[in-house]
Design a protein around this motif. Structure first.
Motif, PDB file in Angstrom:
ATOM      1  N   PRO A 170       0.804  -1.229   0.000  1.00 50.07           N
ATOM      2  CA  PRO A 170       0.000   0.000   0.000  1.00 50.07           C
ATOM      3  C   PRO A 170       0.832   1.273   0.000  1.00 50.07           C
ATOM      4  CG  PRO A 170      -0.761  -1.531   1.690  1.00 50.07           C
ATOM      5  CD  PRO A 170       0.489  -2.104   1.104  1.00 50.07           C
ATOM      6  N   LYS A 171       1.974   1.268   0.673  1.00 51.90           N
ATOM      7  CA  LYS A 171       2.829   2.468   0.695  1.00 51.90           C
ATOM      8  C   LYS A 171       3.364   2.767  -0.699  1.00 51.90           C
ATOM      9  CE  LYS A 171       4.350   2.019   5.475  1.00 51.90           C
ATOM     10  NZ  LYS A 171       5.495   1.804   6.354  1.00 51.90           N
ATOM     11  N   GLU A 172       3.767   1.717  -1.391  1.00 55.23           N
ATOM     12  CA  GLU A 172       4.306   1.896  -2.746  1.00 55.23           C
ATOM     13  C   GLU A 172       3.217   2.395  -3.694  1.00 55.23           C
ATOM     14  OE1 GLU A 172       6.999   2.358  -5.561  1.00 55.23           O
ATOM     15  OE2 GLU A 172       7.480   1.805  -3.495  1.00 55.23           O
ATOM     16  N   VAL A 173       2.012   1.873  -3.567  1.00 54.35           N
ATOM     17  CA  VAL A 173       0.893   2.310  -4.411  1.00 54.35           C
ATOM     18  C   VAL A 173       0.604   3.790  -4.168  1.00 54.35           C
ATOM     19  CG1 VAL A 173      -1.582   2.010  -4.832  1.00 54.35           C
ATOM     20  CG2 VAL A 173      -0.120   0.007  -4.598  1.00 54.35           C
ATOM     21  N   ARG A 174       0.604   4.229  -2.901  1.00 52.93           N
ATOM     22  CA  ARG A 174       0.371   5.655  -2.594  1.00 52.93           C
ATOM     23  C   ARG A 174       1.466   6.526  -3.195  1.00 52.93           C
ATOM     24  NH1 ARG A 174      -1.578   3.536   2.296  1.00 52.93           N
ATOM     25  NH2 ARG A 174       0.419   3.764   3.330  1.00 52.93           N
ATOM     26  N   LYS A 175       2.719   6.058  -3.102  1.00 53.91           N
ATOM     27  CA  LYS A 175       3.840   6.819  -3.677  1.00 53.91           C
ATOM     28  C   LYS A 175       3.656   6.988  -5.185  1.00 53.91           C
ATOM     29  CE  LYS A 175       7.597   5.149  -1.167  1.00 53.91           C
ATOM     30  NZ  LYS A 175       8.921   4.531  -1.144  1.00 53.91           N
ATOM     31  N   GLN A 176       3.295   5.904  -5.847  1.00 56.82           N
ATOM     32  CA  GLN A 176       3.107   5.953  -7.302  1.00 56.82           C
ATOM     33  C   GLN A 176       1.957   6.883  -7.676  1.00 56.82           C
ATOM     34  OE1 GLN A 176       2.615   1.856  -8.443  1.00 56.82           O
ATOM     35  NE2 GLN A 176       4.788   1.377  -8.142  1.00 56.82           N
ATOM     36  N   ARG A 177       0.877   6.827  -6.896  1.00 51.51           N
ATOM     37  CA  ARG A 177      -0.277   7.690  -7.166  1.00 51.51           C
ATOM     38  C   ARG A 177       0.094   9.155  -6.969  1.00 51.51           C
ATOM     39  NH1 ARG A 177      -4.392   4.560  -4.735  1.00 51.51           N
ATOM     40  NH2 ARG A 177      -3.757   5.422  -2.752  1.00 51.51           N
ATOM     41  N   ALA A 178       0.860   9.459  -5.925  1.00 53.65           N
ATOM     42  CA  ALA A 178       1.280  10.842  -5.664  1.00 53.65           C
ATOM     43  C   ALA A 178       2.206  11.338  -6.772  1.00 53.65           C
ATOM     44  CB  ALA A 178       1.971  10.927  -4.309  1.00 53.65           C
ATOM     45  N   ALA A 179       3.116  10.487  -7.233  1.00 55.35           N
ATOM     46  CA  ALA A 179       4.024  10.875  -8.311  1.00 55.35           C
ATOM     47  C   ALA A 179       3.253  11.153  -9.603  1.00 55.35           C
ATOM     48  CB  ALA A 179       5.068   9.781  -8.542  1.00 55.35           C
ATOM     49  N   LYS A 180       2.256  10.328  -9.898  1.00 54.02           N
ATOM     50  CA  LYS A 180       1.446  10.518 -11.101  1.00 54.02           C
ATOM     51  C   LYS A 180       0.646  11.822 -11.008  1.00 54.02           C
ATOM     52  CE  LYS A 180      -2.022   8.284 -13.971  1.00 54.02           C
ATOM     53  NZ  LYS A 180      -2.903   7.128 -14.127  1.00 54.02           N
ATOM     54  N   ALA A 181       0.085  12.099  -9.830  1.00 57.35           N
ATOM     55  CA  ALA A 181      -0.689  13.332  -9.642  1.00 57.35           C
ATOM     56  C   ALA A 181       0.214  14.546  -9.795  1.00 57.35           C
ATOM     57  CB  ALA A 181      -1.360  13.334  -8.271  1.00 57.35           C
ATOM     58  N   ALA A 182       1.438  14.490  -9.260  1.00 57.84           N
ATOM     59  CA  ALA A 182       2.383  15.608  -9.377  1.00 57.84           C
ATOM     60  C   ALA A 182       2.757  15.822 -10.852  1.00 57.84           C
ATOM     61  CB  ALA A 182       3.629  15.323  -8.539  1.00 57.84           C
ATOM     62  N   LYS A 183       2.973  14.735 -11.565  1.00 58.62           N
ATOM     63  CA  LYS A 183       3.316  14.826 -12.999  1.00 58.62           C
ATOM     64  C   LYS A 183       2.167  15.460 -13.768  1.00 58.62           C
ATOM     65  CE  LYS A 183       4.482  12.069 -17.002  1.00 58.62           C
ATOM     66  NZ  LYS A 183       4.494  10.749 -17.586  1.00 58.62           N
ATOM     67  N   ASN A 184       0.923  15.036 -13.464  1.00 62.37           N
ATOM     68  CA  ASN A 184      -0.248  15.602 -14.158  1.00 62.37           C
ATOM     69  C   ASN A 184      -0.399  17.096 -13.858  1.00 62.37           C
ATOM     70  OD1 ASN A 184      -0.832  13.132 -15.269  1.00 62.37           O
ATOM     71  ND2 ASN A 184      -2.407  12.608 -13.773  1.00 62.37           N
ATOM     72  N   ARG A 185      -0.152  17.490 -12.612  1.00 62.42           N
ATOM     73  CA  ARG A 185      -0.233  18.906 -12.250  1.00 62.42           C
ATOM     74  C   ARG A 185       0.839  19.712 -12.997  1.00 62.42           C
ATOM     75  NH1 ARG A 185      -1.153  16.876  -7.073  1.00 62.42           N
ATOM     76  NH2 ARG A 185       1.023  17.215  -6.508  1.00 62.42           N
ATOM     77  N   ALA A 186       2.037  19.147 -13.068  1.00 63.15           N
ATOM     78  CA  ALA A 186       3.136  19.852 -13.752  1.00 63.15           C
ATOM     79  C   ALA A 186       2.832  20.007 -15.248  1.00 63.15           C
ATOM     80  CB  ALA A 186       4.440  19.081 -13.554  1.00 63.15           C
ATOM     81  N   GLU A 187       2.292  18.954 -15.853  1.00 63.36           N
ATOM     82  CA  GLU A 187       1.955  19.016 -17.272  1.00 63.36           C
ATOM     83  C   GLU A 187       0.823  20.014 -17.528  1.00 63.36           C
ATOM     84  OE1 GLU A 187       1.141  14.978 -18.375  1.00 63.36           O
ATOM     85  OE2 GLU A 187       3.259  14.432 -18.460  1.00 63.36           O
ATOM     86  N   ALA A 188      -0.138  20.052 -16.636  1.00 61.06           N
ATOM     87  CA  ALA A 188      -1.267  20.995 -16.787  1.00 61.06           C
ATOM     88  C   ALA A 188      -0.793  22.434 -16.659  1.00 61.06           C
ATOM     89  CB  ALA A 188      -2.343  20.693 -15.762  1.00 61.06           C
ATOM     90  N   GLY A 189       0.201  22.676 -15.830  1.00 63.17           N
ATOM     91  CA  GLY A 189       0.718  24.016 -15.616  1.00 63.17           C
ATOM     92  C   GLY A 189       1.620  24.498 -16.751  1.00 63.17           C
ATOM     93  N   GLU A 190       2.139  23.566 -17.553  1.00 58.54           N
ATOM     94  CA  GLU A 190       3.048  23.926 -18.647  1.00 58.54           C
ATOM     95  C   GLU A 190       2.301  24.485 -19.864  1.00 58.54           C
ATOM     96  OE1 GLU A 190       6.429  20.510 -17.746  1.00 58.54           O
ATOM     97  OE2 GLU A 190       5.310  20.470 -19.607  1.00 58.54           O
ATOM     98  N   GLY A 191       1.015  24.094 -20.030  1.00 53.06           N
ATOM     99  CA  GLY A 191       0.271  24.441 -21.237  1.00 53.06           C
ATOM    100  C   GLY A 191      -0.090  25.844 -21.270  1.00 53.06           C
TER     101      GLY A 191
END
Length: 106
Positions: free
Chosen positions: A85-106
């Motif tokens: 579960p800890k690894e799954v949360r880490k992966q989900r947080a990393a994906k959310a951060a990546k999506n936020r960064a990509e949304a902010g670049e446009g």
């Protein structure tokens, strides 16, 4: 000599199938012994009662071979975790951060 008998429950569940068994066992029966006595592995092929993680009323029992049951307790047989579960949360947080960064670049 009359040995005291106690009533307990043993439960196991998959996503599509559940089983609850009511048993009477001798006083002094351990959590692991109760799981083995339940014969739950006959209902769920592949279930290894000798090594499965066990709990009582939603709380994991760290030493199920030593913990003695009391009248009315429910032994729960837990499935092994598919993912940490800890690894799954880490992966989900990393994906959310990546999506936020990509949304902010446009």
């Amino acid at each position: 000599m009359d040995k005291t008998i106690i009533a307990i429950e043993v439960v196991y569940a998959l996503a599509d199938k559940q089983k609850l068994l009511r048993l009477t066992v001798p006083a002094g029966t351990s959590v692991r012994q109760a799981a083995l006595l339940s014969g739950m592995d006959g209902y769920f092929p592949g279930l290894n009662l000798a090594t499965a993680p066990l709990g009582i009323f939603g709380k994991a029992v760290p030493k199920p071979d030593e913990r003695v049951l009391e009248e009315g307790e429910r032994v729960e047989i837990y499935r092994p975790l598919i993912a940490d579960p800890k690894e799954v949360r880490k992966q989900r947080a990393a994906k959310a951060a990546k999506n936020r960064a990509e949304a902010g670049e446009g």
